[in-house]
Design a protein around this motif. Structure first.
Motif, PDB file in Angstrom:
ATOM      1  N   THR A 136       0.834  -1.191   0.000  1.00  0.00           N
ATOM      2  CA  THR A 136       0.000   0.000   0.000  1.00  0.00           C
ATOM      3  C   THR A 136       0.875   1.250   0.000  1.00  0.00           C
ATOM      4  O   THR A 136       2.051   1.197   0.364  1.00  0.00           O
ATOM      5  CB  THR A 136      -0.928   0.035   1.234  1.00  0.00           C
ATOM      6  N   GLY A 137       0.273   2.383  -0.381  1.00  0.00           N
ATOM      7  CA  GLY A 137       1.024   3.624  -0.425  1.00  0.00           C
ATOM      8  C   GLY A 137       1.508   4.075   0.938  1.00  0.00           C
ATOM      9  O   GLY A 137       2.556   4.703   1.063  1.00  0.00           O
ATOM     10  N   ALA A 138       0.756   3.725   1.996  1.00  0.00           N
ATOM     11  CA  ALA A 138       1.133   4.121   3.352  1.00  0.00           C
ATOM     12  C   ALA A 138       2.201   3.234   3.955  1.00  0.00           C
ATOM     13  O   ALA A 138       2.672   3.483   5.067  1.00  0.00           O
ATOM     14  CB  ALA A 138      -0.098   4.128   4.258  1.00  0.00           C
ATOM     15  N   ASN A 139       2.579   2.164   3.229  1.00  0.00           N
ATOM     16  CA  ASN A 139       3.633   1.261   3.657  1.00  0.00           C
ATOM     17  C   ASN A 139       3.302   0.665   5.025  1.00  0.00           C
ATOM     18  O   ASN A 139       2.161   0.311   5.273  1.00  0.00           O
ATOM     19  CB  ASN A 139       4.976   2.002   3.652  1.00  0.00           C
ATOM     20  N   SER A 140       4.261   0.555   5.918  1.00  0.00           N
ATOM     21  CA  SER A 140       4.031  -0.104   7.197  1.00  0.00           C
ATOM     22  C   SER A 140       3.292   0.772   8.203  1.00  0.00           C
ATOM     23  O   SER A 140       3.152   0.392   9.367  1.00  0.00           O
ATOM     24  CB  SER A 140       5.360  -0.578   7.797  1.00  0.00           C
ATOM     25  N   ALA A 141       2.825   1.937   7.769  1.00  0.00           N
ATOM     26  CA  ALA A 141       1.911   2.718   8.606  1.00  0.00           C
ATOM     27  C   ALA A 141       0.469   2.270   8.374  1.00  0.00           C
ATOM     28  O   ALA A 141      -0.431   2.663   9.120  1.00  0.00           O
ATOM     29  CB  ALA A 141       2.038   4.206   8.287  1.00  0.00           C
ATOM     30  N   HIS A 142       0.234   1.452   7.347  1.00  0.00           N
ATOM     31  CA  HIS A 142      -1.112   0.972   7.032  1.00  0.00           C
ATOM     32  C   HIS A 142      -1.476  -0.182   7.971  1.00  0.00           C
ATOM     33  O   HIS A 142      -0.664  -1.080   8.197  1.00  0.00           O
ATOM     34  CB  HIS A 142      -1.169   0.507   5.577  1.00  0.00           C
ATOM     35  N   PRO A 143      -2.680  -0.211   8.517  1.00  0.00           N
ATOM     36  CA  PRO A 143      -3.043  -1.279   9.464  1.00  0.00           C
ATOM     37  C   PRO A 143      -3.085  -2.666   8.847  1.00  0.00           C
ATOM     38  O   PRO A 143      -3.018  -3.654   9.577  1.00  0.00           O
ATOM     39  CB  PRO A 143      -4.435  -0.850   9.959  1.00  0.00           C
ATOM     40  N   PHE A 144      -3.193  -2.777   7.516  1.00  0.00           N
ATOM     41  CA  PHE A 144      -3.129  -4.099   6.900  1.00  0.00           C
ATOM     42  C   PHE A 144      -1.694  -4.617   6.875  1.00  0.00           C
ATOM     43  O   PHE A 144      -1.456  -5.820   6.991  1.00  0.00           O
ATOM     44  CB  PHE A 144      -3.673  -4.055   5.466  1.00  0.00           C
ATOM     45  N   GLU A 145      -0.738  -3.731   6.684  1.00  0.00           N
ATOM     46  CA  GLU A 145       0.668  -4.140   6.639  1.00  0.00           C
ATOM     47  C   GLU A 145       1.279  -4.263   8.031  1.00  0.00           C
ATOM     48  O   GLU A 145       2.215  -5.034   8.231  1.00  0.00           O
ATOM     49  CB  GLU A 145       1.481  -3.133   5.815  1.00  0.00           C
TER      50      GLU A 145
END
Length: 559
Positions: A236-245
């Motif tokens: 995702t564009g948010a990288n490891s700030a995204h709750p899925f990652e």
């Protein structure tokens, strides 16, 4: 409590260094060991189908040529897939092929272990591209770096003229190290609620009656090798700030340890090859001391809050939380920032563009030094380069021919080391200057004054260090930035690799010099201090002026 959190993670890392470093040594020692019975059958199949039934040791030139040609083959295949992904399967979101300059940037980025993303993962790539190009490149680029480290270690510690067989090292890097670790960690991440699916994008209806598209995909498998291979590209564009990652503080800690464990453990592997474990601990200790210094700076800078908001009398008890996840807070955000730019991974759990001036100075400085643990393999090699430089300078001071691990350091090796040392600042500063004097470069800057300078410097530093993180306020998806950073990533990867393999090849041919009472010791506390001084002095002399124009000037201006 924050400091305890960080210390616990660091302690776990230290405890992992010996067992993992020992395992890596057994994988590449070319001696019979317990790993053979688990992996020989798979490797025999690979060698048979690839025509590698015999795998003779290679000279450094042949080793380097094999590395470059194999990488070039992967680049060609991946570039074609990105261009035509709109016609390929597993594309439920009907994503079109990449624009050519963006495809060029992306394929160079992932083959060089940089993983700089000028696109948003969930909207720029199909599931097929994510798996066949991105995840595949994450394995191969990490394996390439590990091969370089092992070949370099063999060259400076063994008594032969060859560095091993690249294709055998490359295969073992994947089958015995990266693939098992990635498989185990992917399963653990799935258990911790990280998605792993080929189902199409979820179309959800909000309480307002509007349709929201929620991107999912094979995220857990990407996250595991993304961090273990010090890659960094996000699904995702948010990288490891995204709750899925990165759904929780526990996954955040696991991701920190994943991207840190192999670079740190390779120092122990080096000690095993050198038959002197103190040599490995000297390198590890030097890296850790620099790491702790920069971690302290970013943590206390972010804890003090934004100076501008503090001046307005706003409550900043929790520190500067702009651009950070409340799930992680200042401590885990600071630790992640320091590790991801030390290990040149480039994944982020907070937006580096929103760091305070001194906080932003930390990732910039770590990428400029490019020796504090570093990416899989290349960080150790870069630090060993500085160790050889330190021995050479000390030898000049006392009028002795310098020796490192029983080999004399002579002009040939120093010329190659000089090339590697000068290439790094050159490919950062020259294109940065070009970006400032052209409308194509200046048009991407979103912040005025000193922070805008930091944005540009950060982009090229991240590219040259093969890191991949960015000050994402920069509008970088343009032909100028795609092509310029693509070239910088390529040069940043292969100039130093080829030059330092040349150093290893040269040292491997030399007669071993027995240690005497007059031999300069490189396995004690004194050498840690010397090595630390050399790294910081060279780094400061090279980059302090440009840092003074960016984050330091920004800090002074808002005080």
């Amino acid at each position: 409590m924050d400091i305890v959190q960080m210390l616990v993670v660091i302690l776990i890392l230290v405890l992992l260094v010996k067992p993992l470093g020992t395992y890596i040594y057994h994988v590449f020692s070319n001696k019979q060991n317990r790993t053979d019975k688990w992996f020989n059958w798979l490797e025999r199949i690979i060698y048979t189908f690839s025509g590698l039934k015999t795998r003779p040791s290679m000279s450094w030139k042949r080793y380097a040529l094999s590395l470059v040609l194999l990488n070039a083959g992967f680049v060609a295949i991946g570039f074609l897939i990105l261009l035509i992904q709109g016609y390929l399967p597993l594309n439920s979101s009907k994503i079109k092929g990449m624009e050519p300059t963006l495809a060029f940037n992306t394929i160079i980025s992932f083959m060089t272990n940089t993983n700089l993303q000028h696109y948003s993962g969930e909207t720029g790539l199909s599931y097929f591209s994510q798996m066949a190009v991105i995840i595949m490149m994450m394995f191969t680029s990490a394996a390439t770096g590990i091969c370089v480290a092992i070949a370099f270690i063999r060259g400076i510690t063994s008594k032969g003229e060859t560095l091993g067989n690249f294709f055998e090292d490359f295969t073992k890097s994947i089958t015995r190290l990266l693939l098992p670790l990635a498989l185990v960690m992917a399963i653990i991440l799935v258990g911790l609620k990280v998605p792993q699916t080929l189902q199409p994008t979820i179309h959800a209806t909000t309480v307002e009656g509007k349709v929201q598209n929620i991107a999912i995909g094979p995220i857990a498998s990407l996250e595991s090798i993304k961090h273990i291979g010090t890659n960094g590209g996000g699904h995702t564009g948010a990288n490891s700030a995204h709750p899925f990652e990165n759904p929780s503080p526990l996954t955040n800690v696991l991701e920190i340890l994943m991207m840190w464990c192999i670079p740190a453990s390779l120092t122990y592997t080096f000690g095993k090859f050198a038959r002197n474990q103190k040599q490995g601990w000297v390198i590890f200790s030097t890296m850790l001391l620099i790491f702790l210094s920069f971690l302290s700076l970013v943590y206390f800078s972010e804890s003090m809050g934004n100076p501008t908001l503090n001046a307005l009398g706003l409550n900043h008890e929790e520190g500067s939380m702009e651009g950070k996840e409340v799930r992680f807070g200042i401590a885990q955000s600071s630790l992640f920032t320091t590790v991801t730019t030390s290990a040149t991974t480039g994944s982020v759990d907070n937006m580096h563009d929103t760091l305070t001036p001194l906080g932003g100075l930390v990732p910039l400085s770590l990428m400029m030094l490019n020796v504090v643990f570093g990416g899989d393999g290349v960080g150790l090699v870069n630090m060993l380069m500085y160790a050889i430089l330190a021995v050479f300078l000390c030898g000049l001071l006392v009028g002795r021919t310098p020796e490192f691990l029983g080999r004399k350091i002579e002009p040939k090796e120093m010329k190659l080391i000089t090339i590697a040392l000068l290439a790094h600042p050159l490919i950062i500063l020259f294109p940065s200057a070009l970006a400032f004097i052209t409308d194509l470069g200046k048009g991407a800057i979103s912040n005025p004054s000193f922070h805008g300078i930091s944005q540009v410097i950060y982009e090229f530093t991240s590219s040259a260090a093969n890191n991949g993180s960015g000050f994402e306020g920069l509008g970088d998806n343009t032909p100028f930035w795609n092509i310029s950073t693509g070239i910088v990533m390529f040069l940043g990867r292969y100039i130093s690799i080829i030059a330092l393999l040349g150093v290893a090849g040269s040292l491997a041919k030399k007669q071993f010099v027995p240690e005497t009472t007059g031999t300069f010791r490189t396995d004690n506390g004194l050498f840690i201090g010397i090595l630390l001084g050399i790294v910081l002095i060279v780094g400061a002399l090279t980059f302090l002026p440009v840092l003074a124009l960016g984050p330091i000037a920004e800090y002074v201006s808002i005080r």
